[in-house]
Design a protein around this motif. Structure first.
Motif, PDB file in Angstrom:
ATOM      1  N   LEU A 230       0.757  -1.228  -0.031  1.00 45.16           N
ATOM      2  CA  LEU A 230       0.071  -0.207  -0.101  1.00 45.16           C
ATOM      3  C   LEU A 230       0.790   1.069   0.014  1.00 45.16           C
ATOM      4  O   LEU A 230       1.623   1.312   0.878  1.00 45.16           O
ATOM      5  CB  LEU A 230      -0.821   0.074   1.206  1.00 45.16           C
ATOM      6  CG  LEU A 230      -1.783   1.293   1.364  1.00 45.16           C
ATOM      7  CD1 LEU A 230      -2.722   1.379   0.242  1.00 45.16           C
ATOM      8  CD2 LEU A 230      -2.541   1.151   2.683  1.00 45.16           C
ATOM      9  N   TYR A 231       0.722   2.043  -0.990  1.00 45.21           N
ATOM     10  CA  TYR A 231       1.408   3.372  -1.197  1.00 45.21           C
ATOM     11  C   TYR A 231       0.639   4.682  -0.612  1.00 45.21           C
ATOM     12  O   TYR A 231      -0.533   4.757  -0.904  1.00 45.21           O
ATOM     13  CB  TYR A 231       1.811   3.646  -2.422  1.00 45.21           C
ATOM     14  CG  TYR A 231       2.824   2.465  -2.997  1.00 45.21           C
ATOM     15  CD1 TYR A 231       4.459   3.033  -2.899  1.00 45.21           C
ATOM     16  CD2 TYR A 231       2.684   1.002  -3.412  1.00 45.21           C
ATOM     17  CE1 TYR A 231       5.374   1.944  -3.742  1.00 45.21           C
ATOM     18  CE2 TYR A 231       3.370   0.296  -3.922  1.00 45.21           C
ATOM     19  CZ  TYR A 231       4.906   0.758  -3.805  1.00 45.21           C
ATOM     20  OH  TYR A 231       5.915  -0.288  -4.340  1.00 45.21           O
ATOM     21  N   ALA A 232       1.377   5.393   0.036  1.00 47.28           N
ATOM     22  CA  ALA A 232       0.670   6.760   0.352  1.00 47.28           C
ATOM     23  C   ALA A 232       1.438   7.991  -0.059  1.00 47.28           C
ATOM     24  O   ALA A 232       2.746   7.865   0.445  1.00 47.28           O
ATOM     25  CB  ALA A 232       0.525   6.760   1.802  1.00 47.28           C
ATOM     26  N   VAL A 233       1.202   8.873  -0.897  1.00 45.63           N
ATOM     27  CA  VAL A 233       2.083   9.645  -1.466  1.00 45.63           C
ATOM     28  C   VAL A 233       1.332  11.027  -1.361  1.00 45.63           C
ATOM     29  O   VAL A 233      -0.155  11.482  -1.304  1.00 45.63           O
ATOM     30  CB  VAL A 233       1.862   9.578  -2.847  1.00 45.63           C
ATOM     31  CG1 VAL A 233       2.386  10.739  -3.713  1.00 45.63           C
ATOM     32  CG2 VAL A 233       2.674   8.111  -3.270  1.00 45.63           C
ATOM     33  N   GLY A 234       1.966  12.217  -1.030  1.00 44.87           N
ATOM     34  CA  GLY A 234       1.512  13.539  -1.287  1.00 44.87           C
ATOM     35  C   GLY A 234       0.792  13.709   0.453  1.00 44.87           C
ATOM     36  O   GLY A 234       1.089  13.200   1.034  1.00 44.87           O
ATOM     37  N   GLY A 235      -0.206  14.668  -0.118  1.00 47.01           N
ATOM     38  CA  GLY A 235      -0.913  15.172   0.854  1.00 47.01           C
ATOM     39  C   GLY A 235      -0.497  16.576   1.376  1.00 47.01           C
ATOM     40  O   GLY A 235       0.192  17.125   0.998  1.00 47.01           O
ATOM     41  N   VAL A 236      -1.199  16.965   2.520  1.00 54.21           N
ATOM     42  CA  VAL A 236      -1.032  18.378   3.152  1.00 54.21           C
ATOM     43  C   VAL A 236      -0.883  18.034   4.715  1.00 54.21           C
ATOM     44  O   VAL A 236      -1.248  17.045   5.316  1.00 54.21           O
ATOM     45  CB  VAL A 236      -1.965  19.397   2.806  1.00 54.21           C
ATOM     46  CG1 VAL A 236      -1.886  19.437   1.359  1.00 54.21           C
ATOM     47  CG2 VAL A 236      -3.342  19.015   3.489  1.00 54.21           C
ATOM     48  N   ILE A 237      -0.173  18.946   5.357  1.00 51.65           N
ATOM     49  CA  ILE A 237      -0.057  19.260   6.704  1.00 51.65           C
ATOM     50  C   ILE A 237      -0.191  20.735   7.129  1.00 51.65           C
ATOM     51  O   ILE A 237      -0.347  21.623   5.990  1.00 51.65           O
ATOM     52  CB  ILE A 237       1.324  18.995   7.260  1.00 51.65           C
ATOM     53  CG1 ILE A 237       2.599  19.794   6.773  1.00 51.65           C
ATOM     54  CG2 ILE A 237       1.661  17.423   7.165  1.00 51.65           C
ATOM     55  CD1 ILE A 237       3.531  19.408   7.393  1.00 51.65           C
ATOM     56  N   ARG A 238      -0.516  21.027   8.406  1.00 56.85           N
ATOM     57  CA  ARG A 238      -0.771  22.359   8.709  1.00 56.85           C
ATOM     58  C   ARG A 238       0.480  23.139   8.987  1.00 56.85           C
ATOM     59  O   ARG A 238       1.258  22.568  10.025  1.00 56.85           O
ATOM     60  CB  ARG A 238      -1.911  22.561   9.913  1.00 56.85           C
ATOM     61  CG  ARG A 238      -2.155  24.046  10.036  1.00 56.85           C
ATOM     62  CD  ARG A 238      -3.271  24.318  11.200  1.00 56.85           C
ATOM     63  NE  ARG A 238      -3.404  25.651  11.390  1.00 56.85           N
ATOM     64  CZ  ARG A 238      -4.497  25.919  12.178  1.00 56.85           C
ATOM     65  NH1 ARG A 238      -5.448  25.190  12.627  1.00 56.85           N
ATOM     66  NH2 ARG A 238      -4.749  27.256  12.172  1.00 56.85           N
ATOM     67  N   GLY A 239       0.840  24.320   8.326  1.00 60.76           N
ATOM     68  CA  GLY A 239       2.170  25.035   8.725  1.00 60.76           C
ATOM     69  C   GLY A 239       2.048  26.158   9.359  1.00 60.76           C
ATOM     70  O   GLY A 239       0.684  26.395   9.483  1.00 60.76           O
ATOM     71  N   ARG A 240       2.751  26.985   9.566  1.00 58.41           N
ATOM     72  CA  ARG A 240       2.688  28.024  10.037  1.00 58.41           C
ATOM     73  C   ARG A 240       1.888  29.116   9.377  1.00 58.41           C
ATOM     74  O   ARG A 240       1.203  30.144  10.137  1.00 58.41           O
ATOM     75  CB  ARG A 240       3.995  28.754  10.357  1.00 58.41           C
ATOM     76  CG  ARG A 240       4.134  30.266  11.403  1.00 58.41           C
ATOM     77  CD  ARG A 240       5.561  30.659  11.733  1.00 58.41           C
ATOM     78  NE  ARG A 240       6.208  29.481  12.431  1.00 58.41           N
ATOM     79  CZ  ARG A 240       7.467  29.580  12.835  1.00 58.41           C
ATOM     80  NH1 ARG A 240       8.193  30.843  12.392  1.00 58.41           N
ATOM     81  NH2 ARG A 240       8.095  28.923  13.535  1.00 58.41           N
ATOM     82  N   ASN A 241       1.858  29.234   8.153  1.00 58.14           N
ATOM     83  CA  ASN A 241       1.238  30.006   7.131  1.00 58.14           C
ATOM     84  C   ASN A 241      -0.031  29.387   6.343  1.00 58.14           C
ATOM     85  O   ASN A 241      -0.565  29.931   5.395  1.00 58.14           O
ATOM     86  CB  ASN A 241       1.954  30.936   6.404  1.00 58.14           C
ATOM     87  CG  ASN A 241       3.456  31.515   6.780  1.00 58.14           C
ATOM     88  OD1 ASN A 241       2.910  32.491   7.889  1.00 58.14           O
ATOM     89  ND2 ASN A 241       4.539  31.441   6.492  1.00 58.14           N
ATOM     90  N   GLY A 242      -0.625  28.351   7.046  1.00 59.70           N
ATOM     91  CA  GLY A 242      -1.785  27.870   6.528  1.00 59.70           C
ATOM     92  C   GLY A 242      -1.294  26.315   6.001  1.00 59.70           C
ATOM     93  O   GLY A 242      -0.594  25.676   6.893  1.00 59.70           O
ATOM     94  N   LEU A 243      -1.656  25.837   5.098  1.00 53.98           N
ATOM     95  CA  LEU A 243      -1.513  24.312   4.852  1.00 53.98           C
ATOM     96  C   LEU A 243      -0.451  24.139   3.733  1.00 53.98           C
ATOM     97  O   LEU A 243      -0.230  25.061   2.919  1.00 53.98           O
ATOM     98  CB  LEU A 243      -2.687  23.598   4.250  1.00 53.98           C
ATOM     99  CG  LEU A 243      -4.122  23.666   4.884  1.00 53.98           C
ATOM    100  CD1 LEU A 243      -5.011  23.023   3.863  1.00 53.98           C
ATOM    101  CD2 LEU A 243      -3.578  22.884   6.085  1.00 53.98           C
ATOM    102  N   THR A 244       0.540  23.269   4.306  1.00 55.22           N
ATOM    103  CA  THR A 244       1.785  22.873   3.499  1.00 55.22           C
ATOM    104  C   THR A 244       1.679  21.603   2.573  1.00 55.22           C
ATOM    105  O   THR A 244       1.422  20.654   3.337  1.00 55.22           O
ATOM    106  CB  THR A 244       2.897  23.049   4.352  1.00 55.22           C
ATOM    107  OG1 THR A 244       2.963  24.384   4.912  1.00 55.22           O
ATOM    108  CG2 THR A 244       4.197  22.937   3.451  1.00 55.22           C
ATOM    109  N   PRO A 245       1.794  21.889   1.348  1.00 55.93           N
ATOM    110  CA  PRO A 245       1.789  20.415   0.635  1.00 55.93           C
ATOM    111  C   PRO A 245       2.887  19.520   0.772  1.00 55.93           C
ATOM    112  O   PRO A 245       3.977  20.111   1.278  1.00 55.93           O
ATOM    113  CB  PRO A 245       1.689  20.878  -0.832  1.00 55.93           C
ATOM    114  CG  PRO A 245       2.580  22.310  -0.965  1.00 55.93           C
ATOM    115  CD  PRO A 245       2.356  22.679   0.273  1.00 55.93           C
TER     116      PRO A 245
END
Length: 473
Positions: A230-245
């Motif tokens: 099972l592969y998981a690629v990319g997505g986003v996290i929450r950074g200091r200035n909003g969401l970071t890819p």
């Protein structure tokens, strides 16, 4: 003398017969996998025969059969039974579908497409004290966030500092995948922070459990099955200035239960001028993923609210553990379901996608031609009835050797449309129609194209589609 000499011979033959009888008895004893003090699964039958009978029983009846006795329950949930089903060639492909009601009520349902029967999965676990999130471990809060409570395009407004929606929602952005005969739910947001939790549904045991977490926390990642991993690629996290890819990727091996980090997506096209000069204004994101011809195909986009710009994509080769540019025709022509989302399904080695019309009331089924590096239409019209307001107006799935479109009809029922992909590939495009075979379809509605038919329909009320997967057991 002769009679005297014949005695040992008779005893010898008697001994041989005795050994034969004892051997037969031992053989019969070995045929039963349980001791004499335990009853057999089926009276008067060896348990091996009983197991073969149970293995041939349609899987939709297993929940009821488990209620017969503790012995039957142990047999139904055993690995031996499902190994036997595979050996006998009687496995069944089921469609597993996740729906959402409101902002945080998620349900799973399974469809047996041959018998056209539905089965509800156990409710996903929820924390005991949701009102007091500070006292609940993050891993225990995970189950409120399965799926997406808002659209990805709305969520990504956080990249421009618009984080109010993200602060208000409880959970969203998990991904769903399959491997090793189980469903997996990966990551997502919990209280506006990306998490790395992974939970698994075992259809043999009919229960959910937590397994090893991902290496990286991620939400809205793309998942895919390739080479039984099972592969998981990319997505986003929450950074200091909003969401970071995220550019990172990882793979899960069910035999070891461990995640392994992979090379990150290079997003090479974003490093070319003038895009390099706009790095603070546009953000790259993986918008889909499909396992095609032994490699992972990941379409990509650049985002600058409220616009998405397709930039082709990249392909991961597990043999060389490296990324390369996607063929231009594949990436540029890959149809988008909505801004920031591209779906694809592989059936019999062919890659399919759905291309919505400009009026958003119908769509075309397209197949990728690798020789021409182009997408071509194989079904001219697929009816869509809930495109504007729905988070997931349709889903794609391949099972029983055919492509299926999961959407809602004019009556707001969820319907499963079957497209005979083999006929599509070998035939010219046609707009002629035939009546749907399903009796629940409204005869006053426009008729579906000749390559489509309704194989199942169910009223889920106000529930919306979130995701789907297929398991063969």
């Amino acid at each position: 003398m002769g009679s005297f000499l014949s005695v040992p011979a008779n005893k010898s033959r008697a001994g041989e017969n005795s050994e034969t009888l004892r051997g037969d008895a031992n053989k019969r004893l070995r045929m039963s996998c349980y001791c004499d003090d335990k009853p057999r699964l089926i009276a008067s039958l060896p348990d091996e025969i009983s197991m073969q009978i149970l293995a041939r029983l349609p899987r939709i009846y297993y929940l009821s059969v488990k209620l017969v006795s503790q012995r039957w329950k142990a047999a139904i949930v055993s690995d031996e039974l499902f190994r036997l089903r595979a050996e006998l060639g009687v496995t069944e492909e089921w469609l597993y579908m996740m729906t959402k009601t409101g902002t945080d009520k998620f349900s799973w349902h399974a469809l047996d497409p041959r018998l056209r029967k539905w089965q509800r999965l156990p409710q996903m676990p929820r924390p005991a004290n949701q009102e007091e999130p500070q006292r609940v471990l993050p891993r225990l809060r995970m189950w409120s966030m399965v799926g997406s409570s808002i659209k990805l395009a709305d969520l990504i407004r956080g990249w421009l500092g618009r984080r109010d929606n993200l602060d208000q929602m409880s959970f969203c952005g998990s991904a769903v995948g399959t491997v090793g005969g189980c469903l997996y739910v990966l990551g997502g947001f919990s209280r506006a922070s990306a998490i790395d939790c992974v939970w698994r549904y075992d259809p043999c045991l009919n229960l959910w459990e937590e397994v090893n977490s991902m290496i990286s926390a991620r939400a809205f990642c793309k998942t895919c099955l390739l080479n039984n991993k099972l592969y998981a690629v990319g997505g986003v996290i929450r950074g200091r200035n909003g969401l970071t890819p995220l550019h990172s990727a990882e793979v899960f091996d069910p035999t070891t239960g461990l995640w392994t980090e992979l090379p990150s997506m290079p997003f090479l096209k974003t490093q070319v001028l003038p895009l390099a000069l706009l790095a603070d204004m546009v953000k790259p994101i993986a918008t889909g993923m499909a396992s095609y011809r032994g490699r992972l195909c990941v379409p990509q986009s650049l985002y600058s609210w409220p616009f998405f710009f397709d930039i082709g994509g990249e392909v991961y080769d597990p043999e060389t553990s490296s990324w390369e540019d996607m063929p231009p025709g594949m990436g540029d022509g890959w149809p988008a379901r909505q801004a920031g989302t591209k779906l694809g399904a592989v059936v019999n080695g062919d890659l399919y996608a759905l291309d919505p019309s400009s009026y958003l009331d119908s769509a075309k089924i397209k197949v990728y031609d690798d020789e021409e590096d182009a997408w071509r239409v194989v079904v001219e019209r697929v009816p869509l009835h809930c495109f504007n307001d729905s988070e997931s107006p349709y889903l794609l799935a391949g099972f029983l050797g055919k492509l299926h479109v999961i959407t809602k009809d004019a009556s707001d029922d969820i319907v499963i449309l079957e497209a005979d992909s083999r006929r599509c590939i070998g035939s010219n495009v046609s707009t002629s129609s035939t009546a749907p075979v399903d009796a629940t379809a409204d005869s006053s509605e426009e008729e579906e194209p000749q390559f489509l038919k309704v194989i199942a329909a169910k009223d889920f009320g106000a529930a919306e589609l979130v995701g789907c997967q297929v398991l063969d057991l």
